[in-house]
Design a protein around this motif. Structure first.
Motif, short mmCIF file in Angstrom:
data_model
loop_
_atom_site.label_atom_id
_atom_site.label_comp_id
_atom_site.label_asym_id
_atom_site.label_seq_id
_atom_site.Cartn_x
_atom_site.Cartn_y
_atom_site.Cartn_z
N UNK A 1 4.59 40.33 26.89
CA UNK A 1 5.37 39.70 27.95
C UNK A 1 4.48 39.06 29.01
N UNK A 2 3.36 39.65 29.33
CA UNK A 2 2.49 39.10 30.37
C UNK A 2 1.81 37.81 29.94
N UNK A 3 1.79 37.55 28.62
CA UNK A 3 1.09 36.37 28.10
C UNK A 3 2.03 35.37 27.44
N UNK A 4 3.30 35.44 27.78
CA UNK A 4 4.26 34.50 27.19
C UNK A 4 3.86 33.05 27.42
N UNK A 5 3.28 32.77 28.60
CA UNK A 5 2.92 31.40 28.95
C UNK A 5 1.42 31.22 29.06
N UNK A 6 0.69 32.06 28.35
CA UNK A 6 -0.76 31.93 28.26
C UNK A 6 -1.10 30.63 27.52
N UNK A 7 -2.11 29.92 27.99
CA UNK A 7 -2.51 28.66 27.34
C UNK A 7 -2.77 28.85 25.86
N UNK A 8 -3.25 30.04 25.48
CA UNK A 8 -3.56 30.27 24.07
C UNK A 8 -2.31 30.27 23.19
N UNK A 9 -1.16 30.66 23.74
CA UNK A 9 0.09 30.57 22.98
C UNK A 9 0.40 29.12 22.66
N UNK A 10 0.19 28.25 23.63
CA UNK A 10 0.45 26.82 23.44
C UNK A 10 -0.51 26.23 22.41
N UNK A 11 -1.81 26.42 22.65
CA UNK A 11 -2.80 25.74 21.82
C UNK A 11 -2.91 26.38 20.44
N UNK A 12 -2.85 27.71 20.36
CA UNK A 12 -2.90 28.33 19.04
C UNK A 12 -1.64 28.00 18.24
N UNK A 13 -0.51 27.83 18.94
CA UNK A 13 0.69 27.38 18.24
C UNK A 13 0.52 26.00 17.66
N UNK A 14 -0.06 25.08 18.45
CA UNK A 14 -0.33 23.74 17.94
C UNK A 14 -1.33 23.77 16.79
N UNK A 15 -2.34 24.62 16.90
CA UNK A 15 -3.34 24.74 15.84
C UNK A 15 -2.73 25.29 14.56
N UNK A 16 -1.83 26.25 14.69
CA UNK A 16 -1.14 26.77 13.49
C UNK A 16 -0.43 25.63 12.77
N UNK A 17 0.29 24.81 13.52
CA UNK A 17 1.03 23.73 12.88
C UNK A 17 0.11 22.72 12.23
N UNK A 18 -1.03 22.43 12.87
CA UNK A 18 -1.96 21.50 12.24
C UNK A 18 -2.57 22.12 10.99
N UNK A 19 -2.91 23.40 11.06
CA UNK A 19 -3.46 24.08 9.88
C UNK A 19 -2.43 24.12 8.75
N UNK A 20 -1.17 24.30 9.10
CA UNK A 20 -0.12 24.27 8.07
C UNK A 20 -0.02 22.88 7.46
N UNK A 21 -0.11 21.86 8.29
CA UNK A 21 -0.10 20.48 7.78
C UNK A 21 -1.25 20.26 6.81
#
Length: 470
Positions: free
Chosen positions: A390-410
Motif C-alpha cells: 500500500x505504501x508503494x502504490x504510486x512508487x515510480x517503479x510501479x509505473x516504469x516496471x509496468x511499462x517495461x513488463x509490457x515492452x518485454x511482453x511485446x
C-alpha cells in the motif's frame, strides 16, 4: 419476516475487503446511481448539498455505512423515511427505520453542509481542495468522501448526475456530459450526467475563471454550454476508421498561447491511442489547466487536470498529456478490482508514452525501455509489481516496471500478437473491473502458450529481469 439475526450485516460489512485499503469502501450493498445537488460558495468555501444514493442490498441489512468527510449532517432518509445515524471517523453509520431485505433496492438521502477540505493520508491531502481562485477535486485513491457520501472503493462503479450552482463568472467542469446550464441573478446552475459506470475516485469538480477552448477542429463549439456534447464524428486515420471525439479545454486566459502549443497535437494523440487501444470509451474528453501549480496531473473520468506549471509552450510535458489520456482506457474504463493491481493502470499509461514517442518520430519504445531498464536496475530490488504494498502504490517503479513488463511482453510474443492483445484487453473489459490474473490469462490466450515463466519473473520477483532484444 426477516429475523433479527439475518438482518444484521455480516462481519466486515463496514469495510470493502480491499487488500490494501479495507477501511475505504463498505460491504453489504452496491451503489447503482449517485444524484448530487451541490450549492458552492467560492469565497468562504461553503458547500450545501444533498446526495441521493440508489443502491442494492447484497445481504439483509439492519444498518449500513458510507464513507464521508467532516460535514454537518442535517437529515438522513432511507426509502423516504427518517433514519438514525452516527459518525465514527470518516464513516457514516445509517440505521434505516426498517431493515432492508437481501436483493432489495433502496434509496439513501443525505443532506449536509460544511467546508469541504482534503482528507489526509499516506499520499498527502487528497480530495476537494481550494485554489487561489476556485476549486479542484483530486480524489485518487481515497478523496471522494471529502465532498460526497459514497461507497469509496474502485470496484463499486455507478452512474452519476451532478448539479452544481456557483458564482456565474466561474466555469464549472464536472466529469460527465453537460446536459443543462441555467443562469439566474449572480449564479449559474450546471448539470452533468455520467452514464458510464464510474468509481468514486474518478469523479471530479473543477471551478475556475477559465476560457472554454476547442482542443481539436471538428469538436462542438461552446462545449461547456452545449446539451448534445456527446456526439461523435467519424474519420479515417491510416487504414482505420476512428471516432473523432469531442475534446475541449478549460484554460486560464494567461496560458492560452502556451496551451495551444503544448496541446497542439492532441488530435493526433487521440487518434493514435484509438488505433492502439480501440474506441475512446467515453462521450467526451475535457482538459482542465488550473491557474495554480500542481505536483502531478490528475486523472478523472473523461477528464485530465494539469497545473499551470505543466504548460510552458515548449511541449516539455507532452508525455504527461499522453499518460493522462491513456488512463481513460486503463484505469478509468478498465478499473482495478483491488488496489494491489495498480500496475495495470500505471504500466499501460507509461507504455503509452513510449508508444506515442515512437509514433510521433521521437525515440523508439525500445530506446525508452532500455534507458528505464538501466535506471530501474540501479534502484533497490525490493518491490514486486503484482503486490507492491500500500505504501508503494504510486512508487515510480510501479509505473516504469509496468511499462517495461509490457515492452518485454511485446518482445516475447511479437507485434502481431501484442497489439491485438492490448486492444482486446481494452475492448473486452470496457467499463469493467480487471485483475492481474485476467491479463495474464488473456495474454496466454493470444500467445497460444503458457507464459508462466515470463510473468513469474516480471510480476512476482523483486529482482529486475533482463530486457529482451526485439
Amino acid at each position: 419476516m426477516i429475523s433479527k439475526a439475518s438482518a444484521q450485516p455480516s462481519p466486515g460489512a463496514d469495510t470493502s475487503g480491499d487488500s490494501y485499503l479495507p477501511l475505504h469502501g463498505n460491504g453489504g450493498y452496491r451503489v447503482r446511481h449517485y444524484d448530487l445537488e451541490l450549492d458552492y460558495k467560492i469565497g468562504p468555501n461553503r458547500l450545501s448539498a444533498a446526495a441521493v444514493i440508489t443502491a442494492e442490498a447484497t445481504q439483509a441489512l439492519s444498518r449500513f455505512t458510507l464513507d464521508f468527510g467532516e460535514f454537518r449532517i442535517n437529515r438522513v432518509l432511507v426509502n423516504g423515511k427518517p433514519a438514525k445515524y452516527t459518525r465514527r471517523g470518516h464513516k457514516l453509520n445509517v440505521k434505516p427505520a426498517k431493515s432492508l431485505p437481501d436483493g432489495s433496492e433502496f434509496v439513501a438521502e443525505i443532506h449536509y453542509v460544511g467546508n469541504p477540505r482534503p482528507l489526509s493520508g499516506l499520499w498527502g491531502d487528497i480530495g476537494w481542495d481550494e485554489l487561489t481562485d476556485g476549486s479542484l477535486v483530486a480524489s485518487q485513491p481515497v478523496g471522494a468522501p471529502s465532498w460526497f457520501p459514497c461507497n469509496d472503493h474502485p470496484a463499486d462503479k455507478a452512474t452519476y448526475r451532478v448539479a452544481l450552482t456557483t458564482s456565474s463568472p466561474y466555469l464549472v467542469a464536472v466529469t460527465g456530459n453537460l446536459v443543462a446550464r441555467h443562469s439566474r441573478a449572480s449564479t449559474t446552475r450546471w448539470v452533468f450526467e455520467r452514464p458510464e459506470p464510474t468509481p468514486t475516485y474518478l469523479m471530479s469538480v473543477q471551478i475556475g475563471r477559465y476560457d472554454d477552448i476547442e482542443l481539436v477542429s471538428g469538436a462542438i463549439p461552446g462545449w461547456f454550454s452545449h446539451p448534445e456534447a456527446a456526439a461523435y464524428r467519424i474519420s479515417l486515420v491510416g487504414d482505420q476508421v476512428v471516432a473523432s471525439v469531442p475534446q475541449r479545454a478549460a484554460v486560464p486566459p494567461r496560458l492560452r498561447r502556451a496551451f495551444s502549443r503544448d496541446f497542439g497535437r492532441q488530435g493526433q494523440i487521440m487518434d493514435a491511442l484509438q488505433r492502439l487501444f480501440g474506441p475512446y470509451p467515453f462521450g467526451e474528453y475535457v482538459v482542465v489547466v488550473t491557474d495554480d501549480d500542481l505536483d502531478d496531473p490528475i486523472e478523472a473520468q473523461g477528464m485530465s487536470i494539469f497545473g499551470a506549471n505543466h504548460v510552458d509552450g515548449r511541449r516539455t510535458h507532452e508525455r504527461l498529456v499522453v499518460h493522462e489520456l491513456a488512463h481513460q482506457w486503463f484505469g478509468n474504463s478498465l478499473t482495478v478490482a483491488d488496489w494491489r493491481h495498480i500496475w495495470l493502470n500505471e504500466g499501460f499509461a507509461t507504455y503509452a508514452e513510449w508508444l506515442w514517442s515512437e509514433e510521433s518520430g521521437g525515440q523508439s519504445a525500445h530506446s525508452w525501455a532500455k534507458a528505464w531498464h538501466l535506471r530501474m536496475k540501479a534502484r533497490p530490488a525490493d518491490l514486486r509489481l503484482a503486490d507492491p504494498g500500500v505504501a508503494r502504490m504510486f512508487d515510480e517503479r510501479v509505473y516504469k516496471r509496468g511499462g517495461l513488463l509490457l515492452h518485454a511482453l511485446r518482445c516475447t510474443v511479437g507485434d502481431a500478437v501484442f497489439f491485438p492483445l492490448v486492444k482486446a484487453w481494452a475492448t473486452e473489459n470496457r467499463h469493467g473491473l480487471v485483475t492481474t490474473a485476467a491479463f495474464v490469462a488473456l495474454a496466454e490466450r493470444f500467445a497460444g502458450r503458457s507464459l508462466d515463466a515470463f510473468f513469474s519473473l516480471w510480476l512476482h520477483k523483486s529482482a529486475m529481469p533482463p530486457l529482451l532484444v526485439p
